[in-house]
Design a protein around this motif. Structure first.
Motif: not given
Length: 272
Positions: A162-167
């Motif tokens: 999820t963090q990767r997609q947001e970044l």
């Protein structure tokens, strides 16, 4: 860092070249005088040449206004059959290019300067900020090569999906860059349990070569442009690959006692 508006560009007609018509001065006119007023502190008109000078740029939400003077150093009145313009920086890099209606200039009397204002549309602008030194030329120079899409070089091992997609979404939303640039954008700033200011930044490179940042000087500002801290950082193991972005956290140390900290709208800039 304050994010600037992204400006995209399409391809204007590359076949257009400038055409200037020279007209005989009417016989009733005894000398090179015209209805244009006299402007103070203007560069001397170059005899035998038509030139532009004294550019002023005014960015707008829907384009870029450029004011300038057309100088006619010929002994005949001139007008333009078409009016293609290219805006260049000091290194002849194309900033904007567009075909304009020649009526924006009209006739220019011999030996005179005439003021003119044109508006470059967003689709014909290729940068998101403008250098102090710019120049205009007649004709449409080729537009700059597109910058390849920037991707993260690597992310911390504990980054969740999820963090990767947001970044990645954040990276895609950042302002466009020109080729050969290094840019910093804010990600997160916190005060640690030790009272240290920690700023995590996104560093982006559009260079076609590796960039090794051995030293970098930065300052953190709050939303009111008040400087909170600055530091010169020595970085031995930060190498940014071509067209990549990295995350890096900078420790600005403990803030001075009594410093009021508001990190709701902060940014970072390069400093000397």
């Amino acid at each position: 860092m304050s994010f600037l508006k992204v400006i995209k560009g399409n391809k204007p007609d590359d076949k257009s070249t400038a055409k200037v018509s020279v007209k005989e001065t009417p016989s009733t006119q005894t000398g090179p005088k015209s209805e244009e007023p006299v402007y103070q502190d203007m560069p001397q008109i170059q005899e035998g040449k038509v030139s532009f000078h004294s550019l002023k740029l005014l960015p707008a939400d829907d384009g870029l206004m450029v004011s300038f003077f057309v100088s006619n150093g010929l002994d005949k009145k001139i007008n333009f059959e078409n009016f293609p313009l290219t805006l260049l920086d000091a290194n002849s890099r194309v900033l904007a290019r567009q075909m304009f209606d020649p009526d924006v200039v009209g006739d220019v009397s011999p030996g005179k300067d005439k003021p003119c204002v044109v508006k470059f549309l967003p689709e014909n602008i290729f940068v998101h900020n403008y250098p102090a030194q710019c120049r205009l030329i007649l004709g449409l120079m080729p537009e700059p090569a597109p910058v390849p899409k920037i991707q993260f070089q690597s992310l911390p091992e504990n980054t969740t999906e999820t963090q990767r997609q947001e970044l990645e979404q954040l990276l895609d939303s950042l302002p466009l860059m020109n080729n050969g640039e290094l840019n910093i954008s804010r990600l997160q700033a916190v005060i640690s349990s030790k009272g240290e200011l920690l700023a995590t930044l996104i560093l982006r490179s559009t260079s076609d070569r590796e960039i090794s940042l051995q030293q970098i000087a930065l300052a953190v500002f709050d939303g009111k442009q008040k400087e909170l801290a600055r530091g010169r950082f020595t970085i031995e193991d930060l190498v940014i690959q071509p067209y990549k972005a990295v995350l890096w956290t900078f420790n600005f140390g403990v803030l001075a006692q009594g410093t009021e900290v508001d990190l709701t709208d902060w940014h970072v800039d390069f400093v000397e």
